[in-house]
Design a protein around this motif. Structure first.
Motif, mmCIF file in Angstrom:
data_model
loop_
_atom_site.group_PDB
_atom_site.id
_atom_site.type_symbol
_atom_site.label_atom_id
_atom_site.label_comp_id
_atom_site.label_asym_id
_atom_site.label_seq_id
_atom_site.Cartn_x
_atom_site.Cartn_y
_atom_site.Cartn_z
ATOM 1 N N THR A 1 1.969 -27.136 27.634
ATOM 2 C CA THR A 1 2.054 -27.008 26.185
ATOM 3 C C THR A 1 1.568 -28.329 25.597
ATOM 4 N N LEU A 2 0.666 -28.239 24.641
ATOM 5 C CA LEU A 2 0.121 -29.445 24.014
ATOM 6 C C LEU A 2 0.278 -29.343 22.500
ATOM 7 N N ALA A 3 0.646 -30.441 21.867
ATOM 8 C CA ALA A 3 0.759 -30.477 20.413
ATOM 9 C C ALA A 3 -0.595 -30.144 19.789
ATOM 10 N N TYR B 1 6.081 -30.308 17.794
ATOM 11 C CA TYR B 1 5.124 -29.331 18.324
ATOM 12 C C TYR B 1 5.803 -28.059 18.806
ATOM 13 N N ARG B 2 7.040 -28.118 19.255
ATOM 14 C CA ARG B 2 7.718 -26.898 19.691
ATOM 15 C C ARG B 2 8.179 -26.040 18.501
ATOM 16 N N ALA B 3 8.172 -26.592 17.296
ATOM 17 C CA ALA B 3 8.515 -25.822 16.097
ATOM 18 C C ALA B 3 7.302 -25.094 15.524
ATOM 19 N N ALA B 4 6.113 -25.422 15.978
ATOM 20 C CA ALA B 4 4.885 -24.847 15.426
ATOM 21 C C ALA B 4 4.688 -23.410 15.915
ATOM 22 N N PRO B 5 4.596 -22.445 15.001
ATOM 23 C CA PRO B 5 4.398 -21.044 15.413
ATOM 24 C C PRO B 5 3.151 -20.842 16.269
ATOM 25 N N GLU B 6 2.082 -21.575 15.980
ATOM 26 C CA GLU B 6 0.856 -21.421 16.774
ATOM 27 C C GLU B 6 1.020 -21.933 18.200
ATOM 28 N N VAL B 7 1.940 -22.848 18.422
ATOM 29 C CA VAL B 7 2.233 -23.334 19.776
ATOM 30 C C VAL B 7 3.101 -22.311 20.518
ATOM 31 N N ALA B 8 4.058 -21.729 19.824
ATOM 32 C CA ALA B 8 4.984 -20.764 20.446
ATOM 33 C C ALA B 8 4.361 -19.386 20.640
ATOM 34 N N THR C 1 0.714 -46.308 24.305
ATOM 35 C CA THR C 1 1.756 -46.240 23.276
ATOM 36 C C THR C 1 2.980 -45.441 23.706
ATOM 37 N N ASP C 2 2.869 -44.688 24.782
ATOM 38 C CA ASP C 2 3.902 -43.784 25.283
ATOM 39 C C ASP C 2 4.162 -42.622 24.317
ATOM 40 N N GLU C 3 3.237 -42.362 23.389
ATOM 41 C CA GLU C 3 3.344 -41.234 22.461
ATOM 42 C C GLU C 3 3.315 -39.931 23.244
ATOM 43 N N LEU C 4 4.257 -39.033 22.945
ATOM 44 C CA LEU C 4 4.323 -37.731 23.591
ATOM 45 C C LEU C 4 3.241 -36.824 23.010
ATOM 46 N N LEU C 5 2.389 -36.272 23.893
ATOM 47 C CA LEU C 5 1.302 -35.387 23.477
ATOM 48 C C LEU C 5 1.619 -33.923 23.773
ATOM 49 N N GLY C 6 2.501 -33.691 24.726
ATOM 50 C CA GLY C 6 2.832 -32.338 25.143
ATOM 51 C C GLY C 6 3.646 -32.399 26.420
ATOM 52 N N ASP C 7 3.670 -31.276 27.141
ATOM 53 C CA ASP C 7 4.416 -31.263 28.395
ATOM 54 C C ASP C 7 3.828 -30.242 29.360
ATOM 55 N N CYS C 8 4.004 -30.525 30.624
ATOM 56 C CA CYS C 8 3.658 -29.613 31.708
ATOM 57 C C CYS C 8 4.959 -29.044 32.259
#
Length: 186
Positions: A101-103, A28-35, A77-84
């Motif tokens: 930031t959210l995927a 998700y941090r590689a996604a241009p729309e997230v950045a 599941t402990d799947e990472l969805l994003g971060d605060c």
């Protein structure tokens, strides 16, 4: 085994980063729309691995003046969805700034609202903070709506105050006081 959570909400676990988060974080941090509205450019795999390693097991909150990222994961599941993000003010640690930031695949499902409400509850109930702020690009309407949805009020509109990704940008500052949070959650 997953890290001990900082807090649990109905659908989320906010916790320290752990090495198993690298792949999801890198995606998700590689996604241009997230950045797009973030201070960073899309991350490489190497940057992601280094960042997660730097945050894994870090104390939450960090030292005043230091940002700490808090993983947002599913409790089952402990799947990472994003971060605060959380930063206690260096000069006045009873105040803090937050971010999120959210995927992309996890956006629009109420996770950001739930995570920020959980983080605000932690800030005001556990850390006993006086005031929390969030800064967002005025063009980031999803963020603007999110901050209003969690009960923050817009305090400032700074016009062309930041040179951001090749152009002058406007920012909104949102804030919430502990006493306001108590009336929202009370």
């Amino acid at each position: 085994m997953s890290a001990t959570p900082l807090l649990l909400t109905a659908r989320l676990r906010l916790r320290a980063f752990q090495p198993t988060d690298v792949t999801a974080f890198a995606t998700y941090r590689a996604a241009p729309e997230v950045a797009r509205f973030q201070s960073w450019e899309p991350y490489s795999a190497e940057q992601s691995a280094a960042f997660v390693a730097s945050q894994a097991g870090i104390s939450i909150p960090g030292e005043p003046g230091s940002w700490v990222q808090i993983a947002i994961a599913r409790p089952d599941t402990d799947e990472l969805l994003g971060d605060c993000a959380l930063c206690l003010n260096a000069d006045e640690p009873r105040q803090a700034e937050i971010g999120i930031t959210l995927a992309p695949q996890h956006q629009g499902q109420g996770y950001a609202t739930e995570a920020l409400r959980g983080l605000l509850g932690y800030c005001f109930q556990e850390l006993k903070l006086h005031r929390v702020v969030a800064v967002t690009d005025c063009l980031n309407q999803s963020s603007v709506q999110l901050l209003m949805r969690v009960g923050m009020r817009r305090e400032a509109h700074f016009r062309q105050n930041i040179w951001f990704k090749g152009a002058w940008g406007d920012e909104y500052v949102f804030a919430l006081l502990g006493e306001e949070w108590a009336s929202i959650e009370g």
